[in-house]
Design an enzyme around this catalytic site. Structure first.
Site, mmCIF file in Angstrom:
data_model
loop_
_atom_site.group_PDB
_atom_site.id
_atom_site.type_symbol
_atom_site.label_atom_id
_atom_site.label_comp_id
_atom_site.label_asym_id
_atom_site.label_seq_id
_atom_site.Cartn_x
_atom_site.Cartn_y
_atom_site.Cartn_z
ATOM 1 N N LYS A 218 -2.753 3.180 -14.571
ATOM 2 C CA LYS A 218 -2.136 3.887 -13.435
ATOM 3 C C LYS A 218 -0.642 3.561 -13.371
ATOM 4 C CE LYS A 218 -2.227 4.481 -8.396
ATOM 5 N NZ LYS A 218 -2.840 4.180 -7.089
ATOM 6 N N ASP B 201 6.260 3.435 2.106
ATOM 7 C CA ASP B 201 5.448 4.496 2.680
ATOM 8 C C ASP B 201 5.245 5.533 1.581
ATOM 9 O OD1 ASP B 201 4.013 5.158 4.989
ATOM 10 O OD2 ASP B 201 5.454 6.719 5.524
HETATM 11 P P1 ITT Z 1 0.704 0.395 5.023
HETATM 12 O O1 ITT Z 1 1.359 1.377 5.961
HETATM 13 O O2 ITT Z 1 0.187 -0.827 5.707
HETATM 14 O O3 ITT Z 1 1.571 0.051 3.855
HETATM 15 P P2 ITT Z 1 -1.165 2.605 4.498
HETATM 16 O O4 ITT Z 1 -2.522 2.592 3.857
HETATM 17 O O5 ITT Z 1 -1.055 3.112 5.905
HETATM 18 O O6 ITT Z 1 -0.586 1.102 4.362
HETATM 19 P P3 ITT Z 1 0.689 4.706 3.585
HETATM 20 O O7 ITT Z 1 0.902 5.174 4.989
HETATM 21 O O8 ITT Z 1 1.892 4.487 2.736
HETATM 22 O O9 ITT Z 1 -0.208 3.373 3.530
HETATM 23 O O10 ITT Z 1 -0.207 5.701 2.744
HETATM 24 C C1 ITT Z 1 -0.777 6.850 3.264
HETATM 25 C C2 ITT Z 1 -2.055 7.151 2.571
HETATM 26 O O11 ITT Z 1 -1.728 7.716 1.290
HETATM 27 C C3 ITT Z 1 -2.929 5.940 2.260
HETATM 28 O O12 ITT Z 1 -3.776 5.634 3.293
HETATM 29 C C4 ITT Z 1 -3.691 6.427 1.037
HETATM 30 O O13 ITT Z 1 -4.815 7.139 1.440
HETATM 31 C C5 ITT Z 1 -2.692 7.364 0.363
HETATM 32 N N1 ITT Z 1 -2.069 6.689 -0.776
HETATM 33 C C6 ITT Z 1 -0.959 5.912 -0.787
HETATM 34 N N2 ITT Z 1 -0.691 5.470 -2.029
HETATM 35 C C7 ITT Z 1 -1.662 5.975 -2.822
HETATM 36 C C8 ITT Z 1 -1.966 5.881 -4.201
HETATM 37 O O14 ITT Z 1 -1.222 5.158 -5.033
HETATM 38 N N3 ITT Z 1 -3.038 6.523 -4.662
HETATM 39 C C9 ITT Z 1 -3.811 7.266 -3.848
HETATM 40 N N4 ITT Z 1 -3.608 7.397 -2.543
HETATM 41 C C10 ITT Z 1 -2.546 6.757 -2.026
#
Ligand code: ITT
Length: 202
Positions: free
Chosen positions: A173, A70
């Protein structure tokens, strides 16, 4: 012995980044490849609890070693927001463009642009959970830049760089990334004696 791990995420960008870091060191299977098509809930107020929930659900479904992660964007001037709510900062349904717009609006006229990405990995190995954290410090740009990456990448400039994550290749990155740092800790654990003794489905 080859360790097989299910990656408990529905985010295909994360899967790509994770695979590029693990670089065939372990056999990894995405949820899509495992034929699991569920929306895993993230009901909690911390990255740690949500990561644990995701890996627990997938471990119960598959019986296989797996890991979830997360990630949240924590902006200093906003008291750590959007943080654990990053995916739905601008409300339901999750909308990246609206999230970025809300963030830039919230920071209009604010000089302190300090922010960090924080990733918490939850690894389920033989039914036991281990967590690994990765942090990338940086700042929020005043406008979007670049067409790569995903999520908040167009407005996040990591410390030590002049351009946003979205202006970088995945390899670039990975030099800075929160996800890469958390994965490096997990790899170190899995390749240590401790990790090797815990794997169940290798
Ligand atoms: P899962 O829960 O299925 O893993 P998710 O897209 O819901 O996928 P998260 O809750 O961990 O993932 O992430 C929350 C948001 O944070 C995600 O939707 C992205 O918009 C942002 N995010 C996560 N990692 C990022 C990154 O490396 N670079 C930019 N934005 C990111």
């Amino acid at each position: 012995m080859q360790t097989t791990l299910v990656i408990a995420t529905n985010n295909s960008n994360k899967v790509q980044e994770i695979k590029s870091v693990l670089n065939n060191r372990f056999e990894v299977i995405s949820l899509q490849e495992a034929g699991i098509l569920i929306d895993i809930p993230e009901p909690f107020d911390s990255l740690e609890e949500n990561a644990r929930e995701k890996s627990t659900v997938i471990y119960q479904l598959t019986g296989k070693d797996c890991f979830s992660e997360d990630t949240g964007l924590e902006v200093e001037a906003l008291g750590g927001a959007p943080g654990v709510k990053s995916a739905r900062y601008a409300g339901e349904p999750a909308d990246t463009a609206a999230n970025i717009e809300k963030l830039l609006t919230a920071l209009t006229g604010i000089e302190n642009r300090k922010a960090r990405f924080r990733t918490v990995i939850s690894l389920m190995l033989g039914g036991i959970e281990y967590q690994f954290e990765g942090i990338c410090e940086g700042q929020i740009a005043t406008e979007k830049f670049g067409s790569g990456g995903f999520g908040y990448d167009p407005v996040f400039i990591p410390e030590g760089s002049k351009i946003s994550f979205a202006g970088m290749s995945m390899e670039e990155k990975n030099i800075f990334s929160h996800r890469k740092k958390a994965l490096a800790k997990m790899i170190q654990f899995l390749t240590s004696e401790n990790g090797e003794n815990q794997t169940t489905n290798s």
